[in-house]
Design an enzyme around this catalytic site. Sequence first.
Site, PDB file in Angstrom:
ATOM      1  N   ALA A  64      14.321  71.151  34.923  1.00  5.50           N
ATOM      2  CA  ALA A  64      14.841  70.081  34.071  1.00  5.50           C
ATOM      3  C   ALA A  64      14.554  68.769  34.799  1.00  5.50           C
ATOM      4  O   ALA A  64      14.394  68.743  36.026  1.00  5.50           O
ATOM      5  CB  ALA A  64      16.324  70.274  33.849  1.00  5.50           C
ATOM      6  N   GLY A 109      14.919  75.020  35.567  1.00  7.41           N
ATOM      7  CA  GLY A 109      14.784  75.202  34.117  1.00  7.41           C
ATOM      8  C   GLY A 109      13.453  75.825  33.722  1.00  7.41           C
ATOM      9  O   GLY A 109      13.343  76.430  32.649  1.00  7.41           O
ATOM     10  N   GLU A 112      13.960  79.439  34.144  1.00 12.63           N
ATOM     11  CA  GLU A 112      14.861  79.829  33.043  1.00 12.63           C
ATOM     12  C   GLU A 112      14.099  79.920  31.726  1.00 12.63           C
ATOM     13  O   GLU A 112      14.347  80.814  30.907  1.00 12.63           O
ATOM     14  CB  GLU A 112      16.004  78.810  32.935  1.00 12.63           C
ATOM     15  CG  GLU A 112      16.904  78.825  34.169  1.00 12.63           C
ATOM     16  CD  GLU A 112      17.972  77.747  34.147  1.00 12.63           C
ATOM     17  OE1 GLU A 112      17.603  76.543  34.166  1.00 12.63           O
ATOM     18  OE2 GLU A 112      19.160  78.080  34.103  1.00 12.63           O
ATOM     19  N   GLU A 132      18.411  74.972  42.253  1.00 15.58           N
ATOM     20  CA  GLU A 132      19.444  74.008  41.864  1.00 15.58           C
ATOM     21  C   GLU A 132      20.445  73.712  42.980  1.00 15.58           C
ATOM     22  O   GLU A 132      20.958  72.593  43.077  1.00 15.58           O
ATOM     23  CB  GLU A 132      20.197  74.506  40.622  1.00 15.58           C
ATOM     24  CG  GLU A 132      19.419  74.354  39.324  1.00 15.58           C
ATOM     25  CD  GLU A 132      18.514  75.529  38.988  1.00 15.58           C
ATOM     26  OE1 GLU A 132      18.257  76.372  39.873  1.00 15.58           O
ATOM     27  OE2 GLU A 132      18.063  75.605  37.838  1.00 15.58           O
TER      28      GLU A 132
HETATM   29  C1  HXC Z   1      11.659  65.158  37.406  1.00 13.33           C
HETATM   30  C2  HXC Z   1       9.861  65.862  38.659  1.00 13.33           C
HETATM   31  C3  HXC Z   1      10.404  67.156  38.740  1.00 13.33           C
HETATM   32  C4  HXC Z   1      11.642  67.424  38.072  1.00 13.33           C
HETATM   33  C5  HXC Z   1       8.545  67.121  39.818  1.00 13.33           C
HETATM   34  N1  HXC Z   1       8.715  65.886  39.322  1.00 13.33           N
HETATM   35  N2  HXC Z   1       9.547  67.929  39.477  1.00 13.33           N
HETATM   36  N3  HXC Z   1      10.486  64.884  37.992  1.00 13.33           N
HETATM   37  N4  HXC Z   1      12.230  66.373  37.438  1.00 13.33           N
HETATM   38  N5  HXC Z   1      12.227  68.638  38.075  1.00 13.33           N
HETATM   39  C6  HXC Z   1       7.850  64.695  39.492  1.00 13.33           C
HETATM   40  C7  HXC Z   1       7.937  64.119  40.880  1.00 13.33           C
HETATM   41  O1  HXC Z   1       9.074  63.263  40.986  1.00 13.33           O
HETATM   42  C8  HXC Z   1       6.639  63.357  40.954  1.00 13.33           C
HETATM   43  O2  HXC Z   1       6.723  62.158  40.237  1.00 13.33           O
HETATM   44  C9  HXC Z   1       5.678  64.264  40.174  1.00 13.33           C
HETATM   45  O3  HXC Z   1       6.494  65.094  39.360  1.00 13.33           O
HETATM   46  C10 HXC Z   1       4.874  65.164  41.106  1.00 13.33           C
HETATM   47  O4  HXC Z   1       5.771  65.869  41.930  1.00 13.33           O
HETATM   48  P1  HXC Z   1       5.612  65.927  43.514  1.00 13.33           P
HETATM   49  O5  HXC Z   1       6.963  66.267  44.065  1.00 13.33           O
HETATM   50  O6  HXC Z   1       4.954  64.715  44.029  1.00 13.33           O
HETATM   51  O7  HXC Z   1       4.618  67.175  43.650  1.00 13.33           O
HETATM   52  P2  HXC Z   1       4.479  68.186  44.863  1.00 13.33           P
HETATM   53  O8  HXC Z   1       4.557  67.480  46.187  1.00 13.33           O
HETATM   54  O9  HXC Z   1       3.276  69.000  44.549  1.00 13.33           O
HETATM   55  O10 HXC Z   1       5.785  69.114  44.790  1.00 13.33           O
HETATM   56  C11 HXC Z   1       5.961  69.979  43.721  1.00 13.33           C
HETATM   57  C12 HXC Z   1       7.398  70.526  43.673  1.00 13.33           C
HETATM   58  C13 HXC Z   1       8.398  69.327  43.711  1.00 13.33           C
HETATM   59  C14 HXC Z   1       7.650  71.440  44.886  1.00 13.33           C
HETATM   60  C15 HXC Z   1       7.534  71.336  42.383  1.00 13.33           C
HETATM   61  O11 HXC Z   1       8.018  68.403  42.725  1.00 13.33           O
HETATM   62  C16 HXC Z   1       9.797  69.744  43.440  1.00 13.33           C
HETATM   63  O12 HXC Z   1      10.490  70.279  44.322  1.00 13.33           O
HETATM   64  N6  HXC Z   1      10.294  69.447  42.236  1.00 13.33           N
HETATM   65  C17 HXC Z   1      11.680  69.703  41.850  1.00 13.33           C
HETATM   66  C18 HXC Z   1      11.909  71.179  41.608  1.00 13.33           C
HETATM   67  C19 HXC Z   1      13.354  71.442  41.267  1.00 13.33           C
HETATM   68  O13 HXC Z   1      14.269  71.216  42.080  1.00 13.33           O
HETATM   69  N7  HXC Z   1      13.600  71.940  40.039  1.00 13.33           N
HETATM   70  C20 HXC Z   1      14.937  72.238  39.555  1.00 13.33           C
HETATM   71  C21 HXC Z   1      15.516  71.046  38.858  1.00 13.33           C
HETATM   72  S1  HXC Z   1      17.170  71.297  38.354  1.00 13.33           S
HETATM   73  P3  HXC Z   1       6.494  60.722  40.936  1.00 13.33           P
HETATM   74  O14 HXC Z   1       6.709  59.763  39.801  1.00 13.33           O
HETATM   75  O15 HXC Z   1       7.489  60.639  42.026  1.00 13.33           O
HETATM   76  O16 HXC Z   1       5.086  60.800  41.431  1.00 13.33           O
HETATM   77  C22 HXC Z   1      17.061  72.223  36.943  1.00 13.33           C
HETATM   78  C23 HXC Z   1      18.359  72.504  36.239  1.00 13.33           C
HETATM   79  C24 HXC Z   1      18.151  73.203  34.928  1.00 13.33           C
HETATM   80  O17 HXC Z   1      16.016  72.587  36.531  1.00 13.33           O
HETATM   81  C25 HXC Z   1      19.424  73.274  34.129  1.00 13.33           C
HETATM   82  C26 HXC Z   1      19.772  72.024  33.402  1.00 13.33           C
HETATM   83  C27 HXC Z   1      20.975  72.169  32.527  1.00 13.33           C
END
Ligand code: HXC
Length: 258
Positions: A64, A109, A112, A132
């Site tokens: 998400a 997400g 999920e 998360e």
């Molecule tokens: C918003 C995201 C994002 C996310 C990546 N991006 N994941 N933006 N939400 N979940 C954005 C980054 O900010 C970045 O934008 C661009 O995508 C590229 O990501 P990088 O981090 O630069 O890429 P990389 O170094 O290759 O790393 C990839 C990655 C990392 C390991 C997947 O992006 C990451 O850890 N993302 C978050 C994963 C996560 O925690 N997901 C769970 C979210 S909570 P900019 O503009 O900075 O370049 C969830 C809850 C669900 O999902 C339930 C809700 C009710």
Amino acid sequence: MNDHVRLVIENGIGVVTIDRQEALNALDDGVLAGLEEAFLALGRDPSVRAVILTGAGKAFVAGADIKAMAAFTPVEARAFAQRGQRIFTLIEDYPHPVIAAVNGYALGGGCELAMTCDIRIASEKAKAGQPEVNLGVLPGFGGTQRLARIMGRSAAKYLLFTGEVIGAARGLELGLFNEVVAPENLLPRCMEIAAAIAAKAPVAVSFVKHAVNEGTDGPMAHGLSLEAELFAGTFGTQDQKEGMRAFIDKRPPQFLGK
Ligand code: HXC
């Protein structure tokens, strides 16, 4: 469907592609709306027999949208989780098989979302997890429930507590993925599976999905009774007559989906 979700339907197979690559296909309001529209449109098209769901670029879905969620109040967080859960349930309940083509990151997400699909085929580059707890939250789009149902409570709790991100091979061992293929073979392999399913009796396939989804969460007696009813239901279809007649005549069946 919208700027971030595409739907193509060809030869009875729908392909839904999430394309918000600047944020690794993170689920924001627009992507959620596009997914909902895509599956509503698929539901209106009687030609569709199977669907493939995938992500464009290097991610399936990286979760998400963290930037959109960061300032949520508890009330907004609940509404977001409930909206996502409703759309994910729409995908899970879509009456024909849905295959997730997990091309890259399927985190939070994204994992999920993949779990709402009936079958998950992973590229060797896929990475999955529920990270998360690194963000001070927990899954909200069904992760605590579907992960435990897919791999068992113990393996699911390990991933949910640690936030560990696993590769495709470990995902295969845990039963999260059905198969792992080379990246270039991912869509062709998913197409092959979808085409194989599309060639079967569509009502029977759809009843199988319903029997497993509806029948396996409750008591066995409920599941067995549902199965018997659905089995009986197929005897009201032309495809049952065709399938059995074709076997007796030693020829391939021609299914009509009715
Ligand atoms: C918003 C995201 C994002 C996310 C990546 N991006 N994941 N933006 N939400 N979940 C954005 C980054 O900010 C970045 O934008 C661009 O995508 C590229 O990501 P990088 O981090 O630069 O890429 P990389 O170094 O290759 O790393 C990839 C990655 C990392 C390991 C997947 O992006 C990451 O850890 N993302 C978050 C994963 C996560 O925690 N997901 C769970 C979210 S909570 P900019 O503009 O900075 O370049 C969830 C809850 C669900 O999902 C339930 C809700 C009710």
